[in-house]
Design a protein around this motif. Structure first.
Motif, mmCIF file in Angstrom:
data_model
loop_
_atom_site.group_PDB
_atom_site.id
_atom_site.type_symbol
_atom_site.label_atom_id
_atom_site.label_comp_id
_atom_site.label_asym_id
_atom_site.label_seq_id
_atom_site.Cartn_x
_atom_site.Cartn_y
_atom_site.Cartn_z
ATOM 1 N N GLU A 195 0.322 -10.179 -1.021
ATOM 2 C CA GLU A 195 -0.192 -9.029 -1.754
ATOM 3 C C GLU A 195 0.748 -7.832 -1.625
ATOM 4 O OE1 GLU A 195 -4.918 -10.194 -1.140
ATOM 5 O OE2 GLU A 195 -4.001 -8.593 0.026
ATOM 6 N N TYR A 196 1.385 -7.720 -0.492
ATOM 7 C CA TYR A 196 2.301 -6.599 -0.253
ATOM 8 C C TYR A 196 3.504 -6.656 -1.179
ATOM 9 C CZ TYR A 196 4.804 -3.075 2.503
ATOM 10 O OH TYR A 196 5.453 -1.936 2.908
ATOM 11 N N PHE A 197 3.926 -7.864 -1.532
ATOM 12 C CA PHE A 197 5.145 -8.021 -2.317
ATOM 13 C C PHE A 197 4.871 -8.321 -3.796
ATOM 14 C CE2 PHE A 197 6.829 -8.642 1.934
ATOM 15 C CZ PHE A 197 8.018 -7.944 1.867
ATOM 16 N N GLY A 198 3.866 -7.699 -4.357
ATOM 17 C CA GLY A 198 3.674 -7.799 -5.795
ATOM 18 C C GLY A 198 2.456 -8.602 -6.189
ATOM 19 N N GLY A 199 2.381 -8.924 -7.494
ATOM 20 C CA GLY A 199 1.224 -9.608 -8.042
ATOM 21 C C GLY A 199 0.214 -8.610 -8.567
ATOM 22 N N PRO A 200 -1.037 -9.011 -8.720
ATOM 23 C CA PRO A 200 -2.080 -8.099 -9.218
ATOM 24 C C PRO A 200 -2.228 -6.863 -8.325
ATOM 25 C CG PRO A 200 -2.865 -10.367 -9.216
ATOM 26 C CD PRO A 200 -1.560 -10.373 -8.490
ATOM 27 N N ALA A 201 -2.686 -5.766 -8.923
ATOM 28 C CA ALA A 201 -2.802 -4.501 -8.192
ATOM 29 C C ALA A 201 -4.114 -4.433 -7.428
ATOM 30 C CB ALA A 201 -2.685 -3.332 -9.163
ATOM 31 N N ASP A 202 -4.371 -5.438 -6.605
ATOM 32 C CA ASP A 202 -5.577 -5.430 -5.785
ATOM 33 C C ASP A 202 -5.285 -6.176 -4.493
ATOM 34 O OD1 ASP A 202 -5.515 -8.097 -6.591
ATOM 35 O OD2 ASP A 202 -7.138 -7.867 -8.046
ATOM 36 N N GLY A 203 -6.237 -6.159 -3.588
ATOM 37 C CA GLY A 203 -6.050 -6.804 -2.298
ATOM 38 C C GLY A 203 -5.647 -5.798 -1.230
ATOM 39 N N VAL A 204 -5.907 -6.150 0.017
ATOM 40 C CA VAL A 204 -5.622 -5.259 1.142
ATOM 41 C C VAL A 204 -4.127 -4.994 1.273
ATOM 42 C CG1 VAL A 204 -5.731 -5.035 3.655
ATOM 43 C CG2 VAL A 204 -7.698 -5.927 2.396
ATOM 44 N N GLY A 205 -3.302 -6.039 1.123
ATOM 45 C CA GLY A 205 -1.865 -5.861 1.261
ATOM 46 C C GLY A 205 -1.294 -4.903 0.230
ATOM 47 N N THR A 206 -1.750 -5.006 -1.003
ATOM 48 C CA THR A 206 -1.297 -4.094 -2.052
ATOM 49 C C THR A 206 -1.700 -2.662 -1.739
ATOM 50 O OG1 THR A 206 -1.481 -5.849 -3.705
ATOM 51 C CG2 THR A 206 -1.407 -3.589 -4.516
ATOM 52 N N SER A 207 -2.928 -2.463 -1.253
ATOM 53 C CA SER A 207 -3.400 -1.119 -0.922
ATOM 54 C C SER A 207 -2.610 -0.520 0.232
ATOM 55 C CB SER A 207 -4.897 -1.171 -0.572
ATOM 56 O OG SER A 207 -5.651 -1.634 -1.669
ATOM 57 N N ILE A 208 -2.276 -1.325 1.218
ATOM 58 C CA ILE A 208 -1.462 -0.831 2.335
ATOM 59 C C ILE A 208 -0.125 -0.320 1.825
ATOM 60 C CG2 ILE A 208 -0.235 -1.490 4.435
ATOM 61 C CD1 ILE A 208 -2.501 -3.474 4.989
ATOM 62 N N ALA A 209 0.535 -1.114 0.979
ATOM 63 C CA ALA A 209 1.830 -0.711 0.440
ATOM 64 C C ALA A 209 1.715 0.548 -0.406
ATOM 65 C CB ALA A 209 2.409 -1.857 -0.388
ATOM 66 N N THR A 210 0.682 0.618 -1.243
ATOM 67 C CA THR A 210 0.509 1.757 -2.142
ATOM 68 C C THR A 210 0.300 3.060 -1.390
ATOM 69 O OG1 THR A 210 -0.427 0.337 -3.870
ATOM 70 C CG2 THR A 210 -0.874 2.706 -4.029
ATOM 71 N N PHE A 211 -0.631 3.062 -0.442
ATOM 72 C CA PHE A 211 -0.965 4.303 0.253
ATOM 73 C C PHE A 211 0.081 4.670 1.300
ATOM 74 C CE2 PHE A 211 -5.241 2.914 -1.218
ATOM 75 C CZ PHE A 211 -5.472 3.986 -2.070
ATOM 76 N N ALA A 212 0.785 3.701 1.848
ATOM 77 C CA ALA A 212 1.868 4.015 2.782
ATOM 78 C C ALA A 212 3.010 4.710 2.056
ATOM 79 C CB ALA A 212 2.362 2.744 3.467
ATOM 80 N N LYS A 213 3.323 4.237 0.839
ATOM 81 C CA LYS A 213 4.411 4.843 0.059
ATOM 82 C C LYS A 213 4.027 6.218 -0.462
ATOM 83 C CE LYS A 213 6.211 0.352 -1.418
ATOM 84 N NZ LYS A 213 6.353 -0.595 -2.559
ATOM 85 N N SER A 214 2.738 6.447 -0.691
ATOM 86 C CA SER A 214 2.299 7.740 -1.227
ATOM 87 C C SER A 214 2.032 8.777 -0.140
ATOM 88 C CB SER A 214 1.035 7.556 -2.069
ATOM 89 O OG SER A 214 -0.040 7.073 -1.270
ATOM 90 N N GLY A 215 2.247 8.427 1.117
ATOM 91 C CA GLY A 215 2.089 9.377 2.207
ATOM 92 C C GLY A 215 0.687 9.491 2.761
ATOM 93 N N ARG A 216 -0.242 8.664 2.305
ATOM 94 C CA ARG A 216 -1.622 8.707 2.819
ATOM 95 C C ARG A 216 -1.736 7.705 3.968
ATOM 96 N NH1 ARG A 216 -5.684 8.707 -2.223
ATOM 97 N NH2 ARG A 216 -7.113 9.260 -0.516
ATOM 98 N N ALA A 217 -1.136 8.079 5.090
ATOM 99 C CA ALA A 217 -1.015 7.158 6.217
ATOM 100 C C ALA A 217 -2.365 6.750 6.790
ATOM 101 C CB ALA A 217 -0.148 7.786 7.308
ATOM 102 N N SER A 218 -3.299 7.697 6.872
ATOM 103 C CA SER A 218 -4.604 7.379 7.456
ATOM 104 C C SER A 218 -5.328 6.313 6.648
ATOM 105 C CB SER A 218 -5.472 8.642 7.538
ATOM 106 O OG SER A 218 -4.896 9.595 8.400
ATOM 107 N N LEU A 219 -5.257 6.432 5.314
ATOM 108 C CA LEU A 219 -5.918 5.445 4.466
ATOM 109 C C LEU A 219 -5.193 4.104 4.533
ATOM 110 C CD1 LEU A 219 -8.172 4.828 2.546
ATOM 111 C CD2 LEU A 219 -6.810 5.776 0.667
ATOM 112 N N ALA A 220 -3.864 4.141 4.607
ATOM 113 C CA ALA A 220 -3.112 2.894 4.744
ATOM 114 C C ALA A 220 -3.505 2.170 6.028
ATOM 115 C CB ALA A 220 -1.608 3.187 4.731
ATOM 116 N N TRP A 221 -3.632 2.918 7.129
ATOM 117 C CA TRP A 221 -4.035 2.312 8.391
ATOM 118 C C TRP A 221 -5.485 1.846 8.354
ATOM 119 C CZ3 TRP A 221 -1.320 0.594 12.397
ATOM 120 C CH2 TRP A 221 -0.017 1.018 12.519
ATOM 121 N N ALA A 222 -6.323 2.507 7.557
ATOM 122 C CA ALA A 222 -7.699 2.038 7.390
ATOM 123 C C ALA A 222 -7.719 0.664 6.732
ATOM 124 C CB ALA A 222 -8.499 3.042 6.559
#
Length: 255
Positions: free
Chosen positions: A199-226
């Motif tokens: 999920e972290y490396f692409g595919g549909p825009a859903d799943g925990v791995g995709t969310s971790i990558a998205t929020f980590a890149k956008s600077g929302r570290a607390s949500l990424a760690w959640a």
């Protein structure tokens, strides 16, 4: 011994104590240590986790489904192919190099390829990655278990006029079951990890791995760690379920 702590309670309490001490050390490091900015405190992560629980739960279901499908398909394929390998040596010779090749495939390298092959809207690439990861430990353990029967036991059943099917049910299968459950328990964790990486490396825009990558890149570290916490919960759930199944199966297995 009087005053001794029951083993069952110790198994439950020990991980909880370790987790509490780890969270305390984490909080101290963030508050007083030279922690990087991208590392929030445990209180901030817990707050985001509670606040966004509904969304995190939905993403956890997607990741858990991908991991469960991969675990189930990988286990079934591994049991079938291990049975064929244990029965016919030519098949064993053909499968050995294939399994060895699959075992060394880097997940981070094959994941983008599979996601591209099956499209950005398909979960199949992620499920395929989880299947490959789960297949290897189950196949290796089941094949080893099928080969653990002693010749003297097989000769005894043969002398008793037992058929091949009876020998398999009464001797080979019970011997292999503990190995199967060990393989499944290991594969469960690998399936979850592989699903998250996929999920972290692409595919549909859903799943925990995709969310971790998205929020980590956008600077929302607390949500990424959640979301990382959500992934941990998935892994714990898979581990506990497979460990429970292993205990039930091995307890009722014939001696």
């Amino acid at each position: 011994m009087r005053g001794a702590v029951p083993t069952g309670w110790l198994r439950i309490a020990a991980p909880i104590v370790v987790g509490v001490l780890g969270a305390f050390a984490w909080a101290l490091y963030v508050e007083f240590g030279d922690a990087p900015r991208a590392l929030p405190g445990p209180a901030d992560v817990a707050s985001e986790f509670v606040l966004r629980w509904g969304i995190i739960w939905d993403e956890m279901l997607i990741t858990a489904t991908n991991a469960a499908i991969g675990l189930a398909v990988g286990t079934v394929l591994a049991v079938i192919l291990a049975g064929l390998s244990a029965t016919w040596r030519p098949i064993d010779g053909m499968l050995a190099p294939l399994v060895a090749a699959l075992a060394v495939i880097p997940i981070v390298a094959i994941t983008p390829i599979l996601n591209t092959m099956f499209g950005a809207s398909s979960q199949f690439g992620r499920q395929a990655v989880a299947t490959i990861a789960a297949f290897i430990p189950v196949f290796v353990n089941v094949l080893r278990g099928l080969r653990q029967t002693r010749p003297v036991h097989r000769d005894l059943l043969r002398a008793s006029a037992a058929t091949g099917g009876q020998t398999f049910r009464k001797l080979t299968l019970p011997t292999a079951v503990p190995y199967l459950m060990t393989g499944v328990r290991v594969a469960a964790s690998l399936a979850v990890i592989s699903a998250l990486v996929a999920e972290y490396f692409g595919g549909p825009a859903d799943g925990v791995g995709t969310s971790i990558a998205t929020f980590a890149k956008s600077g929302r570290a607390s949500l990424a760690w959640a979301y990382v916490g959500g992934g941990i919960l998935i892994g714990l759930a898979f581990f506990l379920v497979t460990a429970l199944i292993e205990r039930i199966v091995t307890r009722h297995a014939p001696d």
